[in-house]
Design a protein around this motif. Structure first.
Motif, PDB file in Angstrom:
ATOM      1  N   ASP A  69      15.058  77.042  38.944  1.00 47.08           N
ATOM      2  CA  ASP A  69      14.722  75.799  38.274  1.00 47.08           C
ATOM      3  C   ASP A  69      14.344  74.760  39.331  1.00 47.08           C
ATOM      4  O   ASP A  69      15.078  74.560  40.302  1.00 47.08           O
ATOM      5  CB  ASP A  69      15.919  75.310  37.448  1.00 47.08           C
ATOM      6  N   LEU A  70      13.222  74.080  39.148  1.00 51.00           N
ATOM      7  CA  LEU A  70      12.752  73.112  40.135  1.00 51.00           C
ATOM      8  C   LEU A  70      13.696  71.932  40.260  1.00 51.00           C
ATOM      9  O   LEU A  70      13.969  71.454  41.359  1.00 51.00           O
ATOM     10  CB  LEU A  70      11.345  72.634  39.776  1.00 51.00           C
ATOM     11  N   TYR A  71      14.235  71.465  39.145  1.00 55.22           N
ATOM     12  CA  TYR A  71      15.145  70.322  39.178  1.00 55.22           C
ATOM     13  C   TYR A  71      16.449  70.669  39.904  1.00 55.22           C
ATOM     14  O   TYR A  71      17.005  69.844  40.620  1.00 55.22           O
ATOM     15  CB  TYR A  71      15.423  69.816  37.767  1.00 55.22           C
ATOM     16  N   ALA A  72      16.925  71.893  39.751  1.00 54.29           N
ATOM     17  CA  ALA A  72      18.123  72.335  40.473  1.00 54.29           C
ATOM     18  C   ALA A  72      17.838  72.433  41.967  1.00 54.29           C
ATOM     19  O   ALA A  72      18.699  72.109  42.801  1.00 54.29           O
ATOM     20  CB  ALA A  72      18.608  73.669  39.937  1.00 54.29           C
ATOM     21  N   ALA A  73      16.638  72.861  42.330  1.00 60.61           N
ATOM     22  CA  ALA A  73      16.261  72.930  43.747  1.00 60.61           C
ATOM     23  C   ALA A  73      16.200  71.530  44.346  1.00 60.61           C
ATOM     24  O   ALA A  73      16.637  71.314  45.484  1.00 60.61           O
ATOM     25  CB  ALA A  73      14.915  73.635  43.894  1.00 60.61           C
ATOM     26  N   ILE A  74      15.695  70.565  43.592  1.00 59.67           N
ATOM     27  CA  ILE A  74      15.632  69.184  44.075  1.00 59.67           C
ATOM     28  C   ILE A  74      17.034  68.613  44.236  1.00 59.67           C
ATOM     29  O   ILE A  74      17.328  67.915  45.207  1.00 59.67           O
ATOM     30  CB  ILE A  74      14.768  68.321  43.129  1.00 59.67           C
ATOM     31  N   ASP A  75      17.930  68.925  43.299  1.00 57.38           N
ATOM     32  CA  ASP A  75      19.326  68.476  43.406  1.00 57.38           C
ATOM     33  C   ASP A  75      19.987  69.029  44.662  1.00 57.38           C
ATOM     34  O   ASP A  75      20.647  68.302  45.404  1.00 57.38           O
ATOM     35  CB  ASP A  75      20.136  68.919  42.183  1.00 57.38           C
ATOM     36  N   ALA A  76      19.829  70.319  44.897  1.00 60.07           N
ATOM     37  CA  ALA A  76      20.436  70.942  46.067  1.00 60.07           C
ATOM     38  C   ALA A  76      19.829  70.386  47.358  1.00 60.07           C
ATOM     39  O   ALA A  76      20.535  70.196  48.348  1.00 60.07           O
ATOM     40  CB  ALA A  76      20.256  72.454  46.001  1.00 60.07           C
ATOM     41  N   LEU A  77      18.538  70.109  47.337  1.00 56.61           N
ATOM     42  CA  LEU A  77      17.867  69.530  48.492  1.00 56.61           C
ATOM     43  C   LEU A  77      18.441  68.158  48.827  1.00 56.61           C
ATOM     44  O   LEU A  77      18.751  67.872  49.983  1.00 56.61           O
ATOM     45  CB  LEU A  77      16.365  69.415  48.218  1.00 56.61           C
ATOM     46  N   SER A  78      18.609  67.321  47.835  1.00 53.95           N
ATOM     47  CA  SER A  78      19.156  65.985  48.088  1.00 53.95           C
ATOM     48  C   SER A  78      20.602  66.064  48.566  1.00 53.95           C
ATOM     49  O   SER A  78      21.023  65.265  49.409  1.00 53.95           O
ATOM     50  CB  SER A  78      19.039  65.100  46.849  1.00 53.95           C
ATOM     51  N   ASP A  79      21.369  67.032  48.059  1.00 52.78           N
ATOM     52  CA  ASP A  79      22.750  67.201  48.524  1.00 52.78           C
ATOM     53  C   ASP A  79      22.790  67.619  49.994  1.00 52.78           C
ATOM     54  O   ASP A  79      23.616  67.125  50.762  1.00 52.78           O
ATOM     55  CB  ASP A  79      23.477  68.248  47.676  1.00 52.78           C
ATOM     56  N   LYS A  80      21.895  68.519  50.398  1.00 49.45           N
ATOM     57  CA  LYS A  80      21.850  68.955  51.798  1.00 49.45           C
ATOM     58  C   LYS A  80      21.488  67.806  52.724  1.00 49.45           C
ATOM     59  O   LYS A  80      22.099  67.618  53.777  1.00 49.45           O
ATOM     60  CB  LYS A  80      20.845  70.097  51.970  1.00 49.45           C
ATOM     61  N   LEU A  81      20.479  67.032  52.334  1.00 51.39           N
ATOM     62  CA  LEU A  81      20.079  65.893  53.164  1.00 51.39           C
ATOM     63  C   LEU A  81      21.186  64.848  53.216  1.00 51.39           C
ATOM     64  O   LEU A  81      21.418  64.230  54.264  1.00 51.39           O
ATOM     65  CB  LEU A  81      18.792  65.273  52.621  1.00 51.39           C
ATOM     66  N   ASP A  82      21.880  64.658  52.112  1.00 51.58           N
ATOM     67  CA  ASP A  82      22.984  63.704  52.054  1.00 51.58           C
ATOM     68  C   ASP A  82      24.087  64.100  53.038  1.00 51.58           C
ATOM     69  O   ASP A  82      24.596  63.264  53.789  1.00 51.58           O
ATOM     70  CB  ASP A  82      23.524  63.652  50.624  1.00 51.58           C
ATOM     71  N   ARG A  83      24.427  65.381  53.062  1.00 50.87           N
ATOM     72  CA  ARG A  83      25.458  65.856  53.993  1.00 50.87           C
ATOM     73  C   ARG A  83      25.026  65.675  55.443  1.00 50.87           C
ATOM     74  O   ARG A  83      25.829  65.314  56.303  1.00 50.87           O
ATOM     75  CB  ARG A  83      25.781  67.323  53.717  1.00 50.87           C
ATOM     76  N   GLN A  84      23.745  65.929  55.737  1.00 52.79           N
ATOM     77  CA  GLN A  84      23.255  65.768  57.107  1.00 52.79           C
ATOM     78  C   GLN A  84      23.317  64.308  57.549  1.00 52.79           C
ATOM     79  O   GLN A  84      23.711  64.011  58.680  1.00 52.79           O
ATOM     80  CB  GLN A  84      21.822  66.277  57.218  1.00 52.79           C
ATOM     81  N   LEU A  85      22.948  63.399  56.654  1.00 53.05           N
ATOM     82  CA  LEU A  85      22.994  61.972  56.996  1.00 53.05           C
ATOM     83  C   LEU A  85      24.425  61.485  57.192  1.00 53.05           C
ATOM     84  O   LEU A  85      24.706  60.679  58.084  1.00 53.05           O
ATOM     85  CB  LEU A  85      22.289  61.149  55.923  1.00 53.05           C
ATOM     86  N   ILE A  86      25.343  61.972  56.363  1.00 50.05           N
ATOM     87  CA  ILE A  86      26.751  61.587  56.511  1.00 50.05           C
ATOM     88  C   ILE A  86      27.301  62.098  57.833  1.00 50.05           C
ATOM     89  O   ILE A  86      28.020  61.384  58.541  1.00 50.05           O
ATOM     90  CB  ILE A  86      27.576  62.113  55.321  1.00 50.05           C
ATOM     91  N   LYS A  87      26.956  63.341  58.190  1.00 52.05           N
ATOM     92  CA  LYS A  87      27.434  63.920  59.443  1.00 52.05           C
ATOM     93  C   LYS A  87      26.920  63.129  60.636  1.00 52.05           C
ATOM     94  O   LYS A  87      27.661  62.842  61.580  1.00 52.05           O
ATOM     95  CB  LYS A  87      26.989  65.376  59.536  1.00 52.05           C
ATOM     96  N   ARG A  88      25.653  62.736  60.610  1.00 52.50           N
ATOM     97  CA  ARG A  88      25.084  61.932  61.707  1.00 52.50           C
ATOM     98  C   ARG A  88      25.753  60.567  61.783  1.00 52.50           C
ATOM     99  O   ARG A  88      26.025  60.065  62.873  1.00 52.50           O
ATOM    100  CB  ARG A  88      23.592  61.784  61.495  1.00 52.50           C
ATOM    101  N   LYS A  89      26.017  59.978  60.645  1.00 46.14           N
ATOM    102  CA  LYS A  89      26.655  58.665  60.609  1.00 46.14           C
ATOM    103  C   LYS A  89      28.056  58.734  61.207  1.00 46.14           C
ATOM    104  O   LYS A  89      28.469  57.849  61.966  1.00 46.14           O
ATOM    105  CB  LYS A  89      26.724  58.162  59.163  1.00 46.14           C
ATOM    106  N   GLU A  90      28.784  59.796  60.908  1.00 44.30           N
ATOM    107  CA  GLU A  90      30.133  59.955  61.451  1.00 44.30           C
ATOM    108  C   GLU A  90      30.095  60.195  62.965  1.00 44.30           C
ATOM    109  O   GLU A  90      30.960  59.725  63.696  1.00 44.30           O
ATOM    110  CB  GLU A  90      30.857  61.085  60.746  1.00 44.30           C
ATOM    111  N   LYS A  91      29.091  60.933  63.430  1.00 41.86           N
ATOM    112  CA  LYS A  91      28.973  61.158  64.868  1.00 41.86           C
ATOM    113  C   LYS A  91      28.681  59.856  65.604  1.00 41.86           C
ATOM    114  O   LYS A  91      29.197  59.609  66.691  1.00 41.86           O
ATOM    115  CB  LYS A  91      27.873  62.173  65.169  1.00 41.86           C
ATOM    116  N   LEU A  92      27.807  59.053  65.025  1.00 43.03           N
ATOM    117  CA  LEU A  92      27.456  57.775  65.666  1.00 43.03           C
ATOM    118  C   LEU A  92      28.618  56.799  65.644  1.00 43.03           C
ATOM    119  O   LEU A  92      28.739  55.953  66.533  1.00 43.03           O
ATOM    120  CB  LEU A  92      26.244  57.155  64.984  1.00 43.03           C
TER     121      LEU A  92
END
Length: 95
Positions: A69-92
């Motif tokens: 499902d395209l909408y499920a792929a978009i949801d998972a994509l935003s979750d992955k990017l969200d985790r990456q941004l949070i991880k970078r923020k915590e490192k900084l």
């Protein structure tokens, strides 16, 4: 934030564009310095694929996701990017 949405073997409808825009705008909660986001949506037989590149604070983040499902792929994509941004923020932050 500049948002580029493109499709391979797929027509980008207004509903898909609005959905991707709403999901990507949620990323700004964790990082206010997002300058450019490029989202590519594609279809390969029965697999819907979403991939994105985010440029923020001099760093580039990439994520991709495949789903039936395209909408499920978009949801998972935003979750992955969200985790990456949070991880970078915590490192900084330097815990």
């Amino acid at each position: 934030m500049q948002l580029n949405i493109s499709g391979h073997h797929l027509d980008i409808t207004d509903a898909i564009r609005d959905y991707v825009t709403s999901k990507i705008e949620r990323l700004e909660r964790h990082n206010d310095h997002i300058t450019n986001v490029s989202v590519i949506l594609s279809v390969d037989k029965l697999i819907q694929k979403a991939e994105a590149t985010v440029h923020a604070d001099g760093a580039d983040f990439f994520a991709d996701c495949e789903h039936q499902d395209l909408y499920a792929a978009i949801d998972a994509l935003s979750d992955k990017l969200d985790r990456q941004l949070i991880k970078r923020k915590e490192k900084l932050r330097g815990r």
